[in-house]
Write a protein that holds these residues in place. Structure first.
Motif: not given
Length: 128
Positions: A93, A96-97, A100-101
């Motif tokens: 996770i 993944e974040r 995204e950032l």
């Protein structure tokens, strides 16, 4: 290649500060300054992105250290099956974040890998 153990902390700080534009430009006719820069080189148009880049670089370094520690603990048999699943899910996770950032601020993982000159790259190979 990550910085070598026992690397001169001053060199690491200088390289990192230079990468983020935190040092004044050095001119060949001026003596090399070994003190804290008198001012920051900032551009109002990019200051937010540069700050995000710095924060994400630190977070990515910590994420990779946590991942290595978790793998070491798994190899040693220190974690239960349930703990292994939780750690694995958490790291997935977080990765993944991070993606995204990076996308949100127009950065790539390669942008987060600072070149520390003779010390090598901040993040290990395969990070970008």
């Amino acid at each position: 290649m990550p910085p070598k153990a026992g690397a001169d902390l001053h060199q690491v700080a200088q390289a990192a500060a230079s990468s983020f534009g935190l040092l004044p430009a050095h001119h060949e006719d001026e003596p090399d300054r070994r003190s804290i820069p008198e001012r920051l080189k900032t551009d109002p148009e990019t200051v937010e992105r540069d700050l995000i880049k710095l924060v994400l670089t630190i977070v990515e370094l910590l994420r990779q250290l946590m991942e290595r520690t978790a793998l070491h603990r798994v190899d040693q048999g220190d974690l239960s099956e349930h703990q292994e699943e939780r750690v694995g899910m958490t790291l997935m996770i977080l990765e993944e974040r991070m993606g995204e950032l990076c996308d949100r601020y127009g950065l790539t993982m390669k942008d987060l890998n600072l070149d520390l000159g003779p010390l090598g790259s901040l993040l290990p190979p395969g990070s970008d």
